[in-house]
Design an enzyme around this catalytic site. Structure first.
Site, PDB file in Angstrom:
ATOM      1  N   HIS A 198       0.917  -1.139   0.017  1.00 50.33           N
ATOM      2  CA  HIS A 198      -0.075  -0.121  -0.029  1.00 50.33           C
ATOM      3  C   HIS A 198       0.905   1.210  -0.138  1.00 50.33           C
ATOM      4  O   HIS A 198       1.506   1.466   1.117  1.00 50.33           O
ATOM      5  CB  HIS A 198      -0.928  -0.031   1.104  1.00 50.33           C
ATOM      6  CG  HIS A 198      -1.772  -1.010   1.284  1.00 50.33           C
ATOM      7  ND1 HIS A 198      -2.641  -1.349   2.200  1.00 50.33           N
ATOM      8  CD2 HIS A 198      -2.154  -2.105   0.023  1.00 50.33           C
ATOM      9  CE1 HIS A 198      -3.500  -2.563   1.767  1.00 50.33           C
ATOM     10  NE2 HIS A 198      -3.070  -2.858   0.788  1.00 50.33           N
ATOM     11  N   GLN A 242      -5.633  -6.353  -0.825  1.00 48.49           N
ATOM     12  CA  GLN A 242      -6.208  -7.063  -1.969  1.00 48.49           C
ATOM     13  C   GLN A 242      -7.336  -6.543  -2.313  1.00 48.49           C
ATOM     14  O   GLN A 242      -7.607  -5.212  -2.242  1.00 48.49           O
ATOM     15  CB  GLN A 242      -6.285  -8.832  -1.753  1.00 48.49           C
ATOM     16  CG  GLN A 242      -4.812  -9.368  -1.759  1.00 48.49           C
ATOM     17  CD  GLN A 242      -4.165  -9.293  -0.284  1.00 48.49           C
ATOM     18  OE1 GLN A 242      -5.023  -9.803   0.501  1.00 48.49           O
ATOM     19  NE2 GLN A 242      -2.938  -9.019  -0.034  1.00 48.49           N
TER      20      GLN A 242
HETATM   21  P1  GDP Z   1      -3.225  -0.662  -2.989  1.00 49.46           P
HETATM   22  O1  GDP Z   1      -2.385  -1.572  -2.864  1.00 49.46           O
HETATM   23  O2  GDP Z   1      -4.442  -0.627  -3.384  1.00 49.46           O
HETATM   24  O3  GDP Z   1      -2.759   0.550  -1.792  1.00 49.46           O
HETATM   25  O4  GDP Z   1      -2.484   0.316  -4.153  1.00 49.46           O
HETATM   26  P2  GDP Z   1      -0.977   0.357  -4.416  1.00 49.46           P
HETATM   27  O5  GDP Z   1      -0.051   1.280  -3.780  1.00 49.46           O
HETATM   28  O6  GDP Z   1      -0.378  -1.024  -4.672  1.00 49.46           O
HETATM   29  O7  GDP Z   1      -1.031   0.849  -6.009  1.00 49.46           O
HETATM   30  C1  GDP Z   1      -1.577   2.163  -6.417  1.00 49.46           C
HETATM   31  C2  GDP Z   1      -0.315   2.939  -7.064  1.00 49.46           C
HETATM   32  O8  GDP Z   1      -1.048   4.196  -7.663  1.00 49.46           O
HETATM   33  C3  GDP Z   1       0.431   3.404  -6.175  1.00 49.46           C
HETATM   34  O9  GDP Z   1       1.982   3.727  -6.641  1.00 49.46           O
HETATM   35  C4  GDP Z   1       0.211   4.990  -5.704  1.00 49.46           C
HETATM   36  O10 GDP Z   1       1.134   5.904  -5.477  1.00 49.46           O
HETATM   37  C5  GDP Z   1      -0.664   5.309  -7.068  1.00 49.46           C
HETATM   38  N1  GDP Z   1      -1.924   6.199  -7.334  1.00 49.46           N
HETATM   39  C6  GDP Z   1      -2.950   6.130  -6.266  1.00 49.46           C
HETATM   40  N2  GDP Z   1      -3.666   6.876  -6.468  1.00 49.46           N
HETATM   41  C7  GDP Z   1      -3.232   7.620  -7.765  1.00 49.46           C
HETATM   42  C8  GDP Z   1      -3.905   8.608  -8.607  1.00 49.46           C
HETATM   43  O11 GDP Z   1      -5.124   9.070  -8.524  1.00 49.46           O
HETATM   44  N3  GDP Z   1      -3.175   8.891  -9.750  1.00 49.46           N
HETATM   45  C9  GDP Z   1      -1.705   8.129  -9.771  1.00 49.46           C
HETATM   46  N4  GDP Z   1      -1.119   8.625 -11.097  1.00 49.46           N
HETATM   47  N5  GDP Z   1      -1.321   7.364  -9.305  1.00 49.46           N
HETATM   48  C10 GDP Z   1      -1.845   6.955  -8.105  1.00 49.46           C
HETATM   49  P1  IMO Z   2      -2.777  -4.891  -2.330  1.00 51.63           P
HETATM   50  O1  IMO Z   2      -3.248  -4.768  -0.790  1.00 51.63           O
HETATM   51  C1  IMO Z   2      -2.494  -7.131  -6.274  1.00 51.63           C
HETATM   52  C2  IMO Z   2      -2.318 -11.482  -5.852  1.00 51.63           C
HETATM   53  C3  IMO Z   2      -0.857 -12.071  -6.459  1.00 51.63           C
HETATM   54  C4  IMO Z   2      -1.640 -13.516  -6.835  1.00 51.63           C
HETATM   55  C5  IMO Z   2      -2.605 -13.798  -5.894  1.00 51.63           C
HETATM   56  C6  IMO Z   2      -2.440 -14.772  -4.844  1.00 51.63           C
HETATM   57  O2  IMO Z   2      -1.718  -4.386  -2.512  1.00 51.63           O
HETATM   58  O3  IMO Z   2      -3.752  -4.395  -3.240  1.00 51.63           O
HETATM   59  P2  IMO Z   2      -0.957 -14.521  -2.545  1.00 51.63           P
HETATM   60  O4  IMO Z   2       0.710 -14.285  -2.295  1.00 51.63           O
HETATM   61  O5  IMO Z   2      -1.853 -13.583  -1.781  1.00 51.63           O
HETATM   62  O6  IMO Z   2      -1.206 -15.987  -2.235  1.00 51.63           O
HETATM   63  O7  IMO Z   2      -0.998 -14.323  -4.278  1.00 51.63           O
HETATM   64  O8  IMO Z   2      -3.098 -12.565  -5.462  1.00 51.63           O
HETATM   65  N1  IMO Z   2      -1.907 -10.453  -4.662  1.00 51.63           N
HETATM   66  C7  IMO Z   2      -2.103  -9.378  -5.109  1.00 51.63           C
HETATM   67  N2  IMO Z   2      -2.468  -8.609  -6.192  1.00 51.63           N
HETATM   68  N3  IMO Z   2      -2.593  -6.692  -4.952  1.00 51.63           N
HETATM   69  C8  IMO Z   2      -2.397  -7.172  -3.723  1.00 51.63           C
HETATM   70  O9  IMO Z   2      -2.595  -6.749  -2.708  1.00 51.63           O
HETATM   71  C9  IMO Z   2      -2.074  -8.519  -3.850  1.00 51.63           C
HETATM   72  N4  IMO Z   2      -2.007  -9.440  -2.975  1.00 51.63           N
HETATM   73  C10 IMO Z   2      -1.862 -10.648  -3.675  1.00 51.63           C
HETATM   74  O10 IMO Z   2       0.014 -11.565  -7.392  1.00 51.63           O
HETATM   75  O11 IMO Z   2      -2.061 -13.473  -8.089  1.00 51.63           O
HETATM   76 MG    MG Z   3      -0.930  -2.743  -3.621  1.00 53.91          MG
END
Ligand code: GDP
Ligand code: IMO
Ligand code: MG
Length: 425
Positions: A41, A224
Site C-alpha cells: 500500500h 487485496q
Molecule cells: P493499494 O495496494 O490499493 O494500496 O495500491 P498500490 O499502492 O499498490 O498501487 C497504487 C499505485 O497508484 C501507487 O503507486 C500509488 O502511489 C498510485 N496512485 C494512487 N492514486 C493515484 C492517482 O490518483 N493517480 C496516480 N497517477 N497514481 C495514483
Molecule cells: P494489495 O493489498 C494485487 C495476488 C498475487 C496472486 C494472488 C495470490 O496491494 O492490493 P498470494 O501471495 O496472496 O497468495 O497471491 O493474489 N495479490 C495481489 N495482487 N494486490 C495485492 O495486494 C495482492 N496480494 C496478492 O499477485 O495473483
Molecule cells: Mg498494492
C-alpha cells in the site's frame, strides 16, 4: 462515529493505501483486517513515500494503528517495516501500533512451501507473491498454526517454531522434493522476533469495540480486492483471505450494525498481477501505455501489472458483495491523452446477457463469457492539478458520472495523481 470499511473493488492495487491515508486524518483507530505482506500500500505525503505491507496506512496520522486477527504476520517483515518507518521518523512505538494476539504467524517454511507448491503447479501456477500467505492460512484453517499471542513467552514460542519447521520440512522434502530449512537457526531467529514484538501484542477486537462505544472513528483497511477474495473472487486465482467488507467484521471482531460507510476503491481502468482470467485485458500498445503512464509495477514484487479497460460488471459485483455505499475512483489522470475509452458494460454468452461479473461460474465457464463494450470519448488535458469536479474536462466528468450510473453508488473521491493532495473530494 461508527466504522468505515475501505475495500479494493477490483484485483488489488486500486490505491487503497492513499485513500486510507486520506480518511485517517479523522480516524481514532485504523485497523488492517486481512492478508499479510503480500499487500503493498503506497502512501505519498509529508515528504514520505511509504510502501506499506503490514503496517496500516494510517501510520502518518495520530490514530492508533492495529493489525487484526484476520491478518497473517511474518514477524521478520513486520520488524523490517517498523525499522524503516522509525528511520524515516515515524512513531511506531507500542503506544500506537498494536498487533492482535489472535493474528497468525507466517514462518519461513510457509514461504518455502508457497514456492514449492507454485513450482508443482507449473503452467497453472497462481503467480503468488511468494510470501507464504496460502500455506499460513491453510495451517490456520487446519488448526495447527502459531498465533502472535504465543510470542509472549519467547522460549516456548521458539520450541513451537522448531516443531512447526520440522513438520514443514517433512512436507518440503518428502512431498515436494525441495530443501528443508535449518530448525535450530529458524527457531532462534523467531525467538528474537518474539522478544521484540511482544510489547506490541493487544486485543484488537477490544480496542476497536471500545473506540466505537466511545463514539470514536474506526477505519478498517482491507488488503487485496474483491476478485482476489477466497469466496467471491476468481478462484483458484485468488488470495487465501476474505478481502471483502465482511472480512473486516471477522478479521477485527465487531458486529455489522457498527458499520456506516463502505468505501470501494476503484482504479479508473483495471489491473491484475499474477495469473488468472482478466476479460478486459489489453495486450497491445494501449495496455503498455497505461502500464507506463500509470507506473503499473507491483509494490511488493515489482512485477509488471497486466492492464485493461474498466469493467462495470465488476463494479456492480463489488457493490453487491461489499454493500458499497460509495466509491473512490483513483488514477483518472492516467487516462488523459487516450482518444477513445472502452468500458465493459455487460457480459454475453450465446445471446444470454449478464450485468454482474460471472465470477461464481468458475474459470471454465467464465471463459465462455465475452465482455460487451461501450466506447466513450477521451480527453487530452492534464488533470493532475484539478481539485474540483466541475473543473474536469467534460469527457472526464462524463466518465465519472457513468461510473456512478453503472455501479449505482456515488463517487466521493477522485484521484488525479499519487500525492495526498492530488484528489477531488
Ligand atoms: P493499494 O495496494 O490499493 O494500496 O495500491 P498500490 O499502492 O499498490 O498501487 C497504487 C499505485 O497508484 C501507487 O503507486 C500509488 O502511489 C498510485 N496512485 C494512487 N492514486 C493515484 C492517482 O490518483 N493517480 C496516480 N497517477 N497514481 C495514483
Ligand atoms: P494489495 O493489498 C494485487 C495476488 C498475487 C496472486 C494472488 C495470490 O496491494 O492490493 P498470494 O501471495 O496472496 O497468495 O497471491 O493474489 N495479490 C495481489 N495482487 N494486490 C495485492 O495486494 C495482492 N496480494 C496478492 O499477485 O495473483
Ligand atoms: Mg498494492
Amino acid at each position: 462515529m461508527p466504522a468505515t470499511i475501505v475495500v479494493g473493488a477490483q484485483w488489488g492495487d486500486e490505491g487503497k493505501g492513499r485513500v486510507v491515508d486520506w480518511l485517517a486524518r479523522e480516524a481514532d483507530v485504523v485497523a488492517r483486517y486481512n492478508g499479510g505482506d503480500n499487500a503493498g500500500h503506497t502512501v505519498i505525503a509529508q515528504g514520505h513515500t511509504l510502501k506499506l505491507h503490514l503496517i496500516p496506512s494510517g501510520i502518518l496520522h495520530p490514530a492508533i494503528n492495529c493489525i487484526g486477527a484476520g491478518v497473517v504476520v511474518n514477524p521478520e517483515r513486520m520488524l523490517q517495516e517498523m525499522d524503516e518507518l522509525a528511520r524515516a521518523g515515524v512513531d511506531v512505538g507500542p503506544g500506537r501500533l498494536k498487533l492482535s494476539a489472535a493474528a497468525h504467524i507466517i514462518l519461513s517454511t510457509h514461504r518455502a512451501l508457497d514456492g514449492a507448491r507454485e513450482a508443482v503447479r507449473g503452467g497453472t501456477a497462481i503467480g503468488t507473491t511468494g510470501r507464504g500467505i496460502g500455506p499460513a492460512y491453510a495451517d490456520k484453517a487446519a488448526r495447527v498454526n502459531l498465533r502472535a499471542g504465543e510470542m509472549v513467552d519467547a522460549e516456548r514460542f521458539a520450541e513451537r517454531v522448531a516443531q512447526q519447521v520440522e513438520m514443514h520440512n517433512r512436507l518440503l522434502t518428502g512431498i515436494y522434493g525441495a530443501e528443508g530449512l535449518p530448525v535450530d537457526e529458524t527457531a532462534a531467529a523467531y525467538r528474537e522476533y518474539a522478544t521484540r514484538l511482544a510489547p506490541y501484542l493487544g486485543n484488537v477486537s477490544a480496542i476497536v469495540g471500545e473506540a466505537l462505544d466511545a463514539g470514536q472513528t474506526v477505519l478498517c483497511e482491507g488488503a487485496q480486492g474483491l476478485l482476489l477474495d477466497l469466496d467471491h473472487g476468481t478462484y483458484p486465482y485468488v488470495t487465501s483471505s476474505s478481502t471483502i467488507a465482511g472480512g473486516a467484521l471477522t478479521g477485527l471482531g465487531f458486529g455489522p450494525g457498527r458499520v456506516s460507510r463502505v468505501l470501494g476503491v476503484v482504479k479508473a481502468y483495471t489491473t491484475r498481477v499474477g495469473a488468472g482470467p482478466f476479460p478486459t485485458e489489453l495486450s497491445g500498445e494501449t495496455g503498455a501505455r497505461i502500464r507506463d503512464v500509470g507506473a503499473e509495477f507491483g509494490t511488493t514484487t515489482g512485477r509488471p501489472r497486466r492492464c485493461g479497460w474498466l469493467d462495470a460488471p465488476i463494479l456492480r459485483h463489488a457493490v453487491r458483495v461489499n454493500g458499497l455505499t460509495e466509491l473512490a475512483v483513483t488514477k483518472l489522470d492516467v487516462l488523459s491523452g487516450l482518444e477513445r475509452l472502452k468500458v465493459a458494460v455487460a457480459y454475453e454468452r450465446d445471446g444470454e446477457r449478464a450485468t454482474h461479473f460471472p465470477a461464481e461460474a468458475g474459470m471454465a465457464a467464465l471463459a465462455d463469457w465475452r465482455p460487451v463494450y461501450e466506447e466513450l470519448p477521451g480527453w487530452t488535458e492534464d488533470i493532475s492539478g484539478v481539485r474540483r469536479r466541475e473543473d474536469l474536462p467534460a469527457a472526464a466528468r462524463e466518465y465519472v458520472a457513468r461510473i456512478e450510473a453503472w455501479a449505482g453508488a456515488p463517487v466521493t473521491f477522485i484521484g488525479v495523481g499519487p500525492e495526498r493532495e492530488q484528489a477531488i473530494l
